[in-house]
Design a protein around this motif. Structure first.
Motif, mmCIF file in Angstrom:
data_model
loop_
_atom_site.group_PDB
_atom_site.id
_atom_site.type_symbol
_atom_site.label_atom_id
_atom_site.label_comp_id
_atom_site.label_asym_id
_atom_site.label_seq_id
_atom_site.Cartn_x
_atom_site.Cartn_y
_atom_site.Cartn_z
ATOM 1 N N GLN A 99 39.959 42.969 36.197
ATOM 2 C CA GLN A 99 40.484 43.946 35.250
ATOM 3 C C GLN A 99 39.547 45.139 35.101
ATOM 4 O OE1 GLN A 99 41.168 41.576 31.715
ATOM 5 N NE2 GLN A 99 43.182 40.916 32.442
ATOM 6 N N ASP A 100 38.243 44.876 34.985
ATOM 7 C CA ASP A 100 37.278 45.972 34.877
ATOM 8 C C ASP A 100 37.289 46.841 36.133
ATOM 9 O OD1 ASP A 100 36.516 45.177 32.339
ATOM 10 O OD2 ASP A 100 34.613 44.272 32.983
ATOM 11 N N ALA A 101 37.433 46.217 37.289
ATOM 12 C CA ALA A 101 37.490 46.980 38.544
ATOM 13 C C ALA A 101 38.710 47.892 38.533
ATOM 14 C CB ALA A 101 37.536 46.025 39.743
ATOM 15 N N TRP A 102 39.858 47.334 38.167
ATOM 16 C CA TRP A 102 41.092 48.130 38.112
ATOM 17 C C TRP A 102 40.942 49.272 37.109
ATOM 18 C CZ3 TRP A 102 44.713 49.536 34.486
ATOM 19 C CH2 TRP A 102 45.939 50.018 34.977
ATOM 20 N N LEU A 103 40.429 48.961 35.905
ATOM 21 C CA LEU A 103 40.261 49.981 34.868
ATOM 22 C C LEU A 103 39.294 51.079 35.293
ATOM 23 C CD1 LEU A 103 40.170 47.618 31.774
ATOM 24 C CD2 LEU A 103 41.861 49.437 32.173
ATOM 25 N N SER A 104 38.271 50.723 36.082
ATOM 26 C CA SER A 104 37.292 51.720 36.513
ATOM 27 C C SER A 104 37.866 52.703 37.529
ATOM 28 C CB SER A 104 36.043 51.038 37.086
ATOM 29 O OG SER A 104 36.290 50.493 38.365
ATOM 30 N N ARG A 105 38.980 52.356 38.157
ATOM 31 C CA ARG A 105 39.558 53.204 39.198
ATOM 32 C C ARG A 105 40.919 53.786 38.818
ATOM 33 N NH1 ARG A 105 36.409 55.119 42.690
ATOM 34 N NH2 ARG A 105 37.703 54.738 44.481
ATOM 35 N N ALA A 106 41.559 53.223 37.805
ATOM 36 C CA ALA A 106 42.874 53.717 37.374
ATOM 37 C C ALA A 106 42.728 55.072 36.691
ATOM 38 C CB ALA A 106 43.518 52.719 36.412
ATOM 39 N N ALA A 111 45.021 53.532 32.474
ATOM 40 C CA ALA A 111 44.071 52.642 31.805
ATOM 41 C C ALA A 111 44.371 52.556 30.312
ATOM 42 C CB ALA A 111 42.643 53.126 32.049
ATOM 43 N N GLU A 112 44.611 53.684 29.684
ATOM 44 C CA GLU A 112 44.914 53.685 28.252
ATOM 45 C C GLU A 112 46.199 52.930 27.952
ATOM 46 O OE1 GLU A 112 44.843 57.845 27.241
ATOM 47 O OE2 GLU A 112 42.654 57.867 27.045
ATOM 48 N N THR A 113 47.218 53.106 28.778
ATOM 49 C CA THR A 113 48.485 52.403 28.588
ATOM 50 C C THR A 113 48.277 50.902 28.720
ATOM 51 O OG1 THR A 113 49.738 54.296 29.409
ATOM 52 C CG2 THR A 113 50.843 52.149 29.476
ATOM 53 N N TRP A 114 47.531 50.489 29.731
ATOM 54 C CA TRP A 114 47.290 49.060 29.945
ATOM 55 C C TRP A 114 46.473 48.477 28.793
ATOM 56 C CZ3 TRP A 114 43.469 45.460 30.514
ATOM 57 C CH2 TRP A 114 43.885 44.218 30.994
#
Length: 121
Positions: A99-106, A111-114
């Protein structure tokens, strides 16, 4: 995670991306990550992007941890994990890192929506 696509390189390495940015990838064997006993390159290295240098340091500072890095990744916001050691992690630890990896690249909006729907890891 939403909006994830996968790309396969000409060498067969798979990368998972969000918005065209890789956040998790499976490396082909390289000389920088190798078995110290045999000298053979590891064939099961997974790369995870991290949000910050502090996050990277927290994961790789314990030499007994399955997380590691190499000189090739100095200054790069990612950590490495051998697939053969993934079982040393609890499911919640692995979920958090993905999740942190995805958030760091989204994108910021994605990221805010998720995060609004799921809360911080």
């Amino acid at each position: 995670m939403p909006h994830v696509t996968s790309e396969t390189s000409s060498r067969g390495a798979v990368a998972y991306q969000v918005g065209g940015k890789s956040f998790l990838s499976f490396r082909t064997p390289r000389k920088d990550a190798f078995d110290p006993g045999t000298g053979e390159p590891y064939d099961d290295v997974i790369v995870f992007w991290v949000p910050s240098p502090d996050d990277k340091e927290a994961l790789v500072q314990d030499p007994s941890s399955p997380w590691f890095t190499t000189a090739h990744f100095n200054g790069h916001p990612s950590v490495l994990l051998r697939g053969s050691r993934i079982g040393e992690l609890r499911r919640d630890q692995l979920v958090e890192v993905v999740q942190d990896a995805w958030l760091s690249r989204a994108s910021r909006r994605r990221a805010e929506t998720w995060l609004a729907a799921h809360g911080p890891g």
